[in-house]
Design an enzyme around this catalytic site. Structure first.
Site, short mmCIF file in Angstrom:
data_model
loop_
_atom_site.label_atom_id
_atom_site.label_comp_id
_atom_site.label_asym_id
_atom_site.label_seq_id
_atom_site.Cartn_x
_atom_site.Cartn_y
_atom_site.Cartn_z
N ASP A 69 -2.13 31.78 34.05
CA ASP A 69 -3.09 31.65 32.94
C ASP A 69 -3.82 32.96 32.69
O ASP A 69 -4.36 33.18 31.60
CB ASP A 69 -4.12 30.56 33.26
CG ASP A 69 -3.76 29.21 32.67
OD1 ASP A 69 -3.04 29.18 31.65
OD2 ASP A 69 -4.19 28.19 33.23
N GLN A 99 -4.75 22.20 35.28
CA GLN A 99 -5.11 21.76 33.94
C GLN A 99 -6.61 21.55 33.84
O GLN A 99 -7.21 20.80 34.60
CB GLN A 99 -4.37 20.45 33.61
CG GLN A 99 -4.65 19.94 32.20
CD GLN A 99 -4.14 20.88 31.11
OE1 GLN A 99 -3.01 21.35 31.16
NE2 GLN A 99 -4.98 21.15 30.13
N LYS A 153 4.27 20.65 29.11
CA LYS A 153 4.59 21.87 29.85
C LYS A 153 5.76 21.65 30.79
O LYS A 153 6.61 22.54 30.97
CB LYS A 153 3.34 22.35 30.61
CG LYS A 153 2.26 22.90 29.68
CD LYS A 153 0.91 23.01 30.36
CE LYS A 153 -0.16 23.44 29.35
NZ LYS A 153 -1.52 23.41 29.90
#
Length: 311
Positions: A133, A110, A66
């Site tokens: 997210d 994460q 990422k």
């Protein structure tokens, strides 16, 4: 994405289309990079913070990927590592600090987090406008209400793939195999909503579903996100169905690494029946990462009051 939509034919009695997630993701990244330039002209540099509280090698790999993606499109990457044995409060306080930083427009913690950390609190701790997210309850509610601020990355990526390959969803029978908060539930919500890549008649199947094979046999679109290697066999699919395989599972194999990656769909048998199918890897995975960049740039525009037209 006309070129990809007419893309390479591989396998299948009548020529199954292999849905190239890498190519569609490259288009999304190009679009994101262009909007990063637009924001730059207004003095805004999008920033994404990644937070890792884990010793899991796979999580470390995901985060580093990422970070590379951000660098590729001009997004500033901020990374924070917290010892997996540290008190949960250290993670909560880190999120609070990132919420206050004006140079950070998106925050990604994460998952999974250690057992002593309250995952639900983590999701609620992130400011909704920085929740790229799309898992904060406020953003989930907006999604269900048809007024999404951020669509969760994987389901949104699936929508992009369906659109790129001109898969008709309006009036189609879609089956989502899996009911997770990350994929299954938001995917079903997006498919039933009015608008582009929506208006489908959608069934969500799970471990308690009776006659799963019967439901798959009538589905025009199958989205497999159950987390079980090769759970869906091609013999259960409707001829010509579009198959989107969200799963990515490591299974033992006689390879240099000692394993191979497979999806939730048995690819070879499904390819003989499907009209279009995503491979694993190279299908949904690249789209998930690309849509994170998309959401980060959208968040930067919203927080900076700069109008950008992400399609």
């Amino acid at each position: 994405m006309t070129e990809t939509s007419d893309g390479d034919v591989d396998g299948g009695a009548d020529g199954t289309r292999i849905i190239d997630g890498e190519a569609v993701a490259a288009d999304v990244r190009d679009d994101v990079a262009a909007h990063v330039e637009t924001l730059g002209e207004e003095g805004v540099t999008p920033g994404l913070a990644t937070v890792l509280m884990s010793d899991d090698p796979a999580s470390e790999t995901y985060v580093s990927m990422k970070q590379r993606d951000c660098e590729e499109v001009g997004i500033e990457s901020v990374h924070v590592e917290i010892d997996a044995d540290a008190p949960a409060e250290e993670l909560y306080e880190t999120i609070d600090d990132l919420n206050e930083r004006e140079d950070v427009h998106g925050i990604l913690v994460q998952l999974p987090v250690p057992d002593h950390v309250d995952k639900r609190r983590v999701l609620r701790q992130i400011a909704p406008v920085k929740d790229v997210d799309g898992f904060h309850p406020e953003n989930v509610g907006r999604l269900v209400a048809g007024d999404a601020r951020f669509k969760p990355c994987t389901p949104h990526g699936v929508q992009k793939l369906l659109a790129a390959y001109d898969v008709e969803t309006e009036g189609a029978d879609a089956v989502v195999v899996g009911r997770s908060d990350i994929v299954g539930k938001p995917m079903a919500n997006l498919l039933i909503q009015k608008g582009p890549v929506g208006n489908a008649t959608t069934t969500v199947c799970h471990s308690r579903t009776e006659d799963l094979e019967g439901k798959l046999a009538t589905a025009d679109i199958v989205i497999a996100a159950v987390g079980v290697p090769e759970f869906v066999d091609g013999s259960t699919l409707k001829e010509g169905a579009t198959v989107i395989d969200v799963g990515i599972n490591r299974v033992d194999a006689d390879t240099e690494k000692g394993y191979e990656l497979v999806g939730d769909v048995e690819y070879e048998s499904a390819k003989e029946t499907a009209g279009a199918i995503t491979p694993v890897p190279g299908g949904v995975g690249p789209m998930t990462r690309a849509m994170l960049l998309y959401n980060t740039v959208k968040a930067a525009g919203l927080q900076s009051d700069v109008s950008i037209d992400l399609d």
